[in-house]
Design an enzyme around this catalytic site. Structure first.
Site, PDB file in Angstrom:
ATOM      1  N   GLY A 254       1.278   4.293   3.963  1.00  0.00           N
ATOM      2  CA  GLY A 254       2.373   3.487   3.419  1.00  0.00           C
ATOM      3  C   GLY A 254       3.562   4.333   2.990  1.00  0.00           C
ATOM      4  O   GLY A 254       4.704   4.081   3.394  1.00  0.00           O
TER       5      GLY A 254
ATOM      6  N   ASN B  47      -7.332  -1.092   8.835  1.00  0.00           N
ATOM      7  CA  ASN B  47      -8.501  -1.155   9.725  1.00  0.00           C
ATOM      8  C   ASN B  47      -9.628  -1.995   9.138  1.00  0.00           C
ATOM      9  O   ASN B  47      -9.704  -2.140   7.926  1.00  0.00           O
ATOM     10  CB  ASN B  47      -9.013   0.276   9.965  1.00  0.00           C
ATOM     11  CG  ASN B  47      -8.286   0.955  11.101  1.00  0.00           C
ATOM     12  OD1 ASN B  47      -8.057   0.349  12.145  1.00  0.00           O
ATOM     13  ND2 ASN B  47      -7.923   2.222  10.910  1.00  0.00           N
TER      14      ASN B  47
ATOM     15  N   ASN C 282     -12.023  -4.075   3.091  1.00  0.00           N
ATOM     16  CA  ASN C 282     -10.624  -4.326   3.444  1.00  0.00           C
ATOM     17  C   ASN C 282     -10.330  -5.808   3.628  1.00  0.00           C
ATOM     18  O   ASN C 282      -9.224  -6.260   3.342  1.00  0.00           O
ATOM     19  CB  ASN C 282     -10.240  -3.512   4.680  1.00  0.00           C
ATOM     20  CG  ASN C 282     -10.019  -2.051   4.312  1.00  0.00           C
ATOM     21  OD1 ASN C 282      -9.976  -1.706   3.139  1.00  0.00           O
ATOM     22  ND2 ASN C 282      -9.878  -1.196   5.313  1.00  0.00           N
TER      23      ASN C 282
ATOM     24  N   GLY D  59       0.860  -1.193   0.000  1.00  0.00           N
ATOM     25  CA  GLY D  59       0.000   0.000   0.000  1.00  0.00           C
ATOM     26  C   GLY D  59       0.890   1.234   0.000  1.00  0.00           C
ATOM     27  O   GLY D  59       1.665   1.444   0.940  1.00  0.00           O
ATOM     28  N   ALA D  60       0.803   2.026  -1.073  1.00  0.00           N
ATOM     29  CA  ALA D  60       1.651   3.216  -1.199  1.00  0.00           C
ATOM     30  C   ALA D  60       0.817   4.477  -1.054  1.00  0.00           C
ATOM     31  O   ALA D  60       1.067   5.491  -1.694  1.00  0.00           O
ATOM     32  CB  ALA D  60       2.386   3.196  -2.539  1.00  0.00           C
ATOM     33  N   GLY D  61      -0.211   4.418  -0.216  1.00  0.00           N
ATOM     34  CA  GLY D  61      -1.056   5.580   0.047  1.00  0.00           C
ATOM     35  C   GLY D  61      -0.432   6.475   1.101  1.00  0.00           C
ATOM     36  O   GLY D  61       0.801   6.493   1.266  1.00  0.00           O
ATOM     37  N   ASN D  62      -1.280   7.215   1.809  1.00  0.00           N
ATOM     38  CA  ASN D  62      -0.770   8.165   2.805  1.00  0.00           C
ATOM     39  C   ASN D  62       0.064   7.488   3.886  1.00  0.00           C
ATOM     40  O   ASN D  62       1.181   7.911   4.175  1.00  0.00           O
ATOM     41  CB  ASN D  62      -1.942   8.894   3.470  1.00  0.00           C
ATOM     42  CG  ASN D  62      -2.484  10.010   2.601  1.00  0.00           C
ATOM     43  OD1 ASN D  62      -1.777  10.526   1.733  1.00  0.00           O
ATOM     44  ND2 ASN D  62      -3.725  10.389   2.835  1.00  0.00           N
TER      45      ASN D  62
ATOM     46  N   HIS E 178      -8.685  -1.224  18.929  1.00  0.00           N
ATOM     47  CA  HIS E 178      -8.390   0.066  18.301  1.00  0.00           C
ATOM     48  C   HIS E 178      -9.703   0.637  17.790  1.00  0.00           C
ATOM     49  O   HIS E 178     -10.059   0.498  16.641  1.00  0.00           O
ATOM     50  CB  HIS E 178      -7.410  -0.137  17.145  1.00  0.00           C
ATOM     51  CG  HIS E 178      -6.958   1.141  16.511  1.00  0.00           C
ATOM     52  ND1 HIS E 178      -6.400   2.170  17.224  1.00  0.00           N
ATOM     53  CD2 HIS E 178      -6.972   1.558  15.218  1.00  0.00           C
ATOM     54  CE1 HIS E 178      -6.101   3.154  16.393  1.00  0.00           C
ATOM     55  NE2 HIS E 178      -6.454   2.813  15.176  1.00  0.00           N
TER      56      HIS E 178
END
Ligand code: NAI
Length: 306
Positions: A12, A118, A93, A7-10, A173
């Site tokens: 990652g 999550n 997810n 995952g290269a999002g925020n 969480h």
């Protein structure tokens, strides 16, 4: 060490940035979006020339490139929008993470896995089941972030340095996390010596809603600076085998009266993953919240298609 971030999002990409600055070895960043991990990796490689690090960072859409990773960090999936709970993310997810987990098992069978996606405790359970890895090698990031938020609110209230606050937050969480004022200290002084019960309750409430407060402000996406800092603290403990005592979402086998689920507890973290789970004495209200928290997690686990 070889570290792969899925995952290269925020979350990652910010995690890769923080890790690269520590020169831990080689970092691979993957995503399903073509060009995204490759572009961010190039950018981070060039930052090294300015910031002074030589870490090799590569981006890929091919799981084969995570081969033989020592550590895999999962950040793939969707984040909350305003008004959503973390549990609302289960369906989407869990499908994504099923695929991610099967690829980790195939290409990086000896890795330690830190899950961030999550709903945290539920998805971490899915990762353990789907990879088939030993429970101590699969755990989730939650308590370090929640404790960081609690510590930052405490420092603000006391007008003191954040560096002096050591907070502890356990449980799920989510809305049923359990901040532990009696195990939270400021330079060794227990929090209840420094603040009234009323003020502590106010800070606890803000901590529990800490993620949602940011989601509401941003209007798109969720927090990633503090989350990536928390991930890197845990990753460092694994890479350096430093045996740090940190809260993590861990698989419970009788501890805290729970069996067969993941939730946040203090653990000792090293190169083999979770080396020990610490059992703290809690007050009756805290046990009660933990029990409620575990019910929510069990319900979520029963919705997983694994
Ligand atoms: P984001 O939307 O910025 O990034 C997610 C990335 O995952 C996207 O680039 C997307 O293309 C990618 N992705 C989607 N499906 C994929 C697949 N099948 N394989 C590989 N990559 C895939 O989201 P952000 O902000 O980075 O958050 C990621 C996750 O982390 C969310 O589930 C969020 O709720 C969770 N999170 C958890 C925290 C915690 O304390 N445990 C704290 C912050 C976020």
């Amino acid at each position: 060490a070889k570290i792969s971030v899925i995952g290269a999002g925020n979350v990652g990409a910010t995690t890769v940035q923080r890790l690269a600055e520590l020169e831990p070895g080689e970092i691979v960043m993957t995503d399903i979006v073509e060009g995204l991990p490759q572009g961010k990796a190039l950018d981070l490689m060039q930052a090294g020339a300015i910031n002074g690090y030589d870490t090799r960072v590569t981006g890929t859409n091919d799981y084969a490139d995570i081969a033989d990773s020592d550590l895999v960090i999962i950040t793939a999936g969707i984040a909350r929008k305003p008004g959503m709970s973390r549990e609302d993310l289960i369906k989407t997810n869990s499908k994504i993470i099923g695929e991610v987990s099967r690829n980790i098992a195939k290409y990086a069978p000896n890795s330690i896995v830190i899950n961030v996606t999550n709903p945290l405790d539920i998805i971490t359970y899915e990762v353990m089941k789907t990879t088939g890895f030993e429970p101590k090698k699969v755990f989730g990031m939650s308590g370090v972030l929640d404790a960081g938020r609690f510590a930052s609110f405490i420092a603000e209230e006391l007008k003191c340095s954040k560096k002096d606050v050591e907070a502890m937050v356990i449980g799920g969480h989510g809305d049923l996390m359990v901040p532990l004022p009696q195990y939270t200290t400021v330079s060794g002084v227990p929090l209840p010596e420094l603040l009234s019960d009323e003020t502590i309750a106010k800070l606890v409430e803000r901590t529990v809603n800490g993620g949602a407060e940011i989601v509401e402000l941003l209007k798109q996406g969720s927090a990633f600076y503090a989350p990536s800092a928390a991930i890197v603290r845990m990753a460092e403990a694994v890479i350096k085998d430093s045996k740090r005592i940190l809260p993590a979402s861990a698989y419970l086998e009788g501890q805290y009266g729970q069996e067969g689920i993941y939730f946040g507890v203090p653990v000792k973290l090293g190169a083999n993953g979770i080396e020990e789970i610490l059992e703290l004495k809690l007050d009756e209200n805290q046990y009660e919240t933990l029990r409620n928290s575990s019910e929510t997690i069990r319900k979520g686990i029963s919705q997983l298609e694994i």
